[in-house]
Design an enzyme around this catalytic site. Structure first.
Site, PDB file in Angstrom:
ATOM      1  CB  THR A  81      -0.944   0.018   1.272  1.00  0.00           C
ATOM      2  OG1 THR A  81      -0.648  -0.536   2.632  1.00  0.00           O
ATOM      3  CG2 THR A  81      -2.167  -1.316   1.128  1.00  0.00           C
ATOM      4  CD  GLU A 122       3.491  -6.171   8.958  1.00  0.00           C
ATOM      5  OE1 GLU A 122       4.368  -6.010  10.037  1.00  0.00           O
ATOM      6  OE2 GLU A 122       3.319  -4.739   8.864  1.00  0.00           O
ATOM      7  CB  CYS A 174       6.203   0.438   7.804  1.00  0.00           C
ATOM      8  SG  CYS A 174       7.175  -1.191   7.138  1.00  0.00           S
ATOM      9  N   GLY A 195      13.927   6.269   8.725  1.00  0.00           N
ATOM     10  CA  GLY A 195      13.305   5.725   7.273  1.00  0.00           C
ATOM     11  C   GLY A 195      12.515   4.196   7.723  1.00  0.00           C
TER      12      GLY A 195
END
Ligand code: UGA
Length: 461
Positions: free
Chosen positions: A86, A153, A280, A277
């Site tokens: 995503t 997760e 995520c 960084g």
């Protein structure tokens, strides 16, 4: 249980392999044909500690298969994990087109009831849209086959396998009892410790029991974004403290160490330096902020977190300019390219952005990383990559330590100091001791940590 995993990236591969290790029958699929060919040849397309062993065992036991055919993966599965990417759109919002595509594919081939689980990080209310898409596109099969759940997760790259087998918490967002029952069944081997742990041999240490939290789907979706955003916020806070320490003569490590001893604050994610960084934290903070904006909630706090984090690179560049005076044509060695140690992932890695900035200022850059050179090469044309860190340092006017790989601590720094044209070391991850590096002869700089030996002299004088 028969499971399908759609998406063979970091999350899908770890989830699929570990669930197969835990005894489930897993068929994993991806629309990247080359990736599936690599996996079918028994190789991993990513670097993740311990994952190769888990995958090999599961494949040998016949519990893990890879296919490019989504229908084959979904057909026999009782539950399907969606683990597709995503990525951020230009606006900062999450691009949910891969989820939408997968929903259509699942709907097209499903002929029996299934639980569809969102594992990808998605904004709140995606579950509702997913259920709608599944039922609309699956209408020809007759009847609503689909139940939807969210199961975020909390895997960290580099330690994802250990995190999967030893989670602090398993969160499931459900809206019916059957989905809860199935998810409890899926995670039972993990909760009961019934798996071969690749991290701990011969046995796992007794630890805290894993919490199994059952929530609404919206809460589960929010928990994921809220957790990652809070981690970023903590790091940004530590980074501002480092700036303050630099101005006021404090030591950010002393400050954060003492803060972290308060159990209400906790010691983790307070390491100041070049900032966060990876694929995520930066994108999740952006997406969470846009979600809040879209729903009329002022989350300026997150905008500031993003801004503070981006400024870390400007601040490092300022240190480089100040020390070198003229950057153009200076030889600069870079240690570390991955966004953090123990991974080859360079996506949104601060180190990559630093190298780009150095290139823009026409410095001559030589860079190394224990495992990320290949991935960095693909995004940094015109840079010389060298495996041996000593060769990166040799003859350099400055050396920048940008990723805190443990092996960099063990380098022969005396030798490096001697071999550099100018022994200027900027430790952007606050990894080395300022006093030790200065004693070796380095001009040493870092973020928010003065040389304590100097302070001791002042105090005792
Ligand atoms: C993060 C979360 O930690 C996981 O819980 C989550 O599951 C995952 O995102 C995800 O959403 O999939 P990860 O991206 O692997 O995991 O990386 P982190 O370990 O969180 O580190 C993120 C960045 O923060 C790195 O660049 C690291 O160098 C930096 N960092 C970390 C600091 O600058 N200071 C710290 O104190 C800690």
């Amino acid at each position: 249980m028969r499971l399908a995993v759609i998406g063979c990236g970091y999350v899908g591969l770890v989830t699929g392999s570990c669930l197969a290790e835990a005894g489930h029958d897993v068929v994993a699929t991806d629309n990247d044909l080359a990736r599936i060919a690599t996996l079918n040849a028994g190789r991993l397309p990513i670097y993740e500690t311990g994952l190769d062993g888990v995958m090999e065992r599961a494949r040998a036991a016949g519990r893990l298969r890879f296919t490019t055919d989504c229908a084959e993966a979904v057909g026999a599965a009782e539950a399907i994990f969606i683990c597709v990417g995503t990525p951020p759109l230009e606006s900062g919002e999450a691009d949910l087109s891969a989820i939408d595509n997968v929903a259509q594919q699942i709907a097209a081939v499903t002929r029996s009831p299934k639980l569809v689980i969102e594992k990808s990080t998605v904004p709140a209310q995606t579950g509702e849209q997913l259920r709608r898409a599944l039922n609309v596109y699956g209408r020809d099969a007759g009847g609503s086959f689909f139940r939807v759940a969210s199961n975020p997760e909390f895997l960290r790259e580099g330690t994802a396998v250990g995190d999967f087998f030893h989670p602090d918490r398993i969160v499931i967002g459900v809206e019916d009892q059957e989905s809860e029952r199935q998810l409890r069944e899926i995670y039972r081997p993990i909760l009961e410790g019934r798996f071969h742990c690749p991290v701990h041999q011969p046995a796992c240490p007794a630890g805290r029991a894993t919490a199994f939290l059952v929530t609404t789907i919206a809460s589960a979706e929010l928990i994921k974004h809220a957790s990652n955003s809070f981690l970023g916020l903590k790091i940004a806070y530590a980074n501002v403290l480092a700036d303050l320490c630099e101005r006021l003569g404090g030591d950010v490590e002393e400050v954060t160490r003492a803060m972290g001893m308060d159990p209400r604050i906790g010691p983790q994610f307070l390491n100041a330096g070049l900032g966060f960084g990876g694929f995520c934290l930066p994108k999740d903070i952006q997406a969470f902020n846009r979600l809040a904006e879209r729903h009329g909630v002022d989350f300026t706090l997150l905008k500031e977190t993003e801004r503070i984090n981006k400024c870390r690179i400007d601040q490092l560049m300022e240190k480089v300019r100040k020390a070198l005076w003229v950057v153009k044509e200076k030889k600069i060695g870079v240690l570390g390219l991955a966004f953090k140690p123990n991974t080859d992932d360079v996506r949104f890695a601060p180190a990559i952005e630093v190298v780009r900035r150095l290139q823009a200022e026409r410095a001559v850059v030589r860079a190394t990383d224990p495992v990320a050179i290949e991935k960095a090469r693909a995004v940094l044309p015109g840079i010389e990559f060298i495996e041996d860190p000593y060769r990166v340092a040799r003859g350099a006017d400055a050396l920048l330590l940008l990723t805190e790989w443990a092996e960099y601590r063990q380098l022969d720094w005396k030798r490096i100091c001697k071999e550099m044209a100018r022994p200027l070391l900027i430790d952007a991850r606050n990894m080395l001791s300022p006093a030790e590096m200065k004693a070796l002869g380095f001009e040493y700089d870092c973020f928010g940590r003065p040389d304590l030996s100097v302070r001791t002299t002042l105090v005792t004088a």
